[in-house]
Motif scaffolding. Structure first.
Motif, PDB file in Angstrom:
ATOM      1  N   LEU A  33       1.358   6.735  -6.849  1.00 31.73           N
ATOM      2  CA  LEU A  33       0.224   7.537  -7.324  1.00 31.73           C
ATOM      3  C   LEU A  33       0.375   9.004  -6.931  1.00 31.73           C
ATOM      4  CD1 LEU A  33      -2.787   5.123  -6.721  1.00 31.73           C
ATOM      5  CD2 LEU A  33      -1.857   5.867  -8.925  1.00 31.73           C
ATOM      6  N   GLU A  82       0.833  -1.206   0.000  1.00 32.15           N
ATOM      7  CA  GLU A  82       0.000   0.000   0.000  1.00 32.15           C
ATOM      8  C   GLU A  82       0.869   1.259   0.000  1.00 32.15           C
ATOM      9  OE1 GLU A  82      -3.744   1.903   2.497  1.00 32.15           O
ATOM     10  OE2 GLU A  82      -2.694   0.171   3.319  1.00 32.15           O
ATOM     11  N   ILE A 119       2.208   1.758  -3.602  1.00 34.41           N
ATOM     12  CA  ILE A 119       1.156   2.209  -4.516  1.00 34.41           C
ATOM     13  C   ILE A 119       0.783   3.660  -4.218  1.00 34.41           C
ATOM     14  CG2 ILE A 119      -1.290   1.910  -5.114  1.00 34.41           C
ATOM     15  CD1 ILE A 119      -0.799  -1.155  -4.695  1.00 34.41           C
ATOM     16  N   THR A 120       0.640   3.977  -2.947  1.00 36.10           N
ATOM     17  CA  THR A 120       0.240   5.330  -2.552  1.00 36.10           C
ATOM     18  C   THR A 120       1.255   6.369  -2.997  1.00 36.10           C
ATOM     19  OG1 THR A 120      -0.973   4.462  -0.654  1.00 36.10           O
ATOM     20  CG2 THR A 120      -0.378   6.793  -0.579  1.00 36.10           C
TER      21      THR A 120
END
Length: 151
Positions: free
Chosen positions: A141, A134, A137-138
């Protein structure tokens, strides 16, 4: 466009409260004249402070006794940060931008929690491993949406 970016970065704030703000400040400090963000966010010292806070959050997320992101106090903090981000990004209507950012933070908090729990249960992946995924990905992005707001 700024409402979409505000919602997106608010969503990421729901996943990791300091991610979007630290990335936003980092890029603003690297190119202060190319940013319409508040001067405070353009200061390298602020960018460094937010990076330290982001690292602390990444570490803290792996500690089992830290409250869930949807608990009252952590969620409130995410809403405030998401609202701030949305507000500074929407130069036409700061209040509207703040609403978009805050809403994104709430949605991101709950969606992130639900997805992480379901994947963990379905595939038997330990939570700290999912938390690291996570994180990646965070931040990926956040970098993409800060540097390319229209994508």
């Amino acid at each position: 466009m700024s409402q979409t970016q505000g919602f997106r970065l608010g969503f990421l704030t729901g996943l990791r409260s300091m991610a979007a703000l630290s990335v936003l400040a980092y890029y603003a400090s690297k190119n202060p004249s190319g940013s319409n963000l508040p001067d405070l966010l353009k200061l390298p010292q602020v960018a460094t402070l937010l990076k330290v806070a982001a690292v602390g959050e990444i570490i803290g997320d792996k500690i089992p006794f830290i409250p869930n992101r949807t608990a009252q106090q952590p969620l409130f903090g995410r809403v405030i940060i998401g609202g701030f981000i949305g507000g500074v990004l929407d130069a036409d209507d700061r209040f509207r931008g703040a609403i978009y950012g805050a809403l994104g933070a709430v949605v991101g908090s709950y969606i992130g929690m639900i997805i992480r729990r379901r994947i963990g249960r379905l595939y038997g992946i330990p939570d700290p491993i999912l938390a690291l995924i996570e994180d990646g990905i965070t931040y990926a992005l956040a970098r993409e949406w800060v540097t390319n707001p229209t994508t």
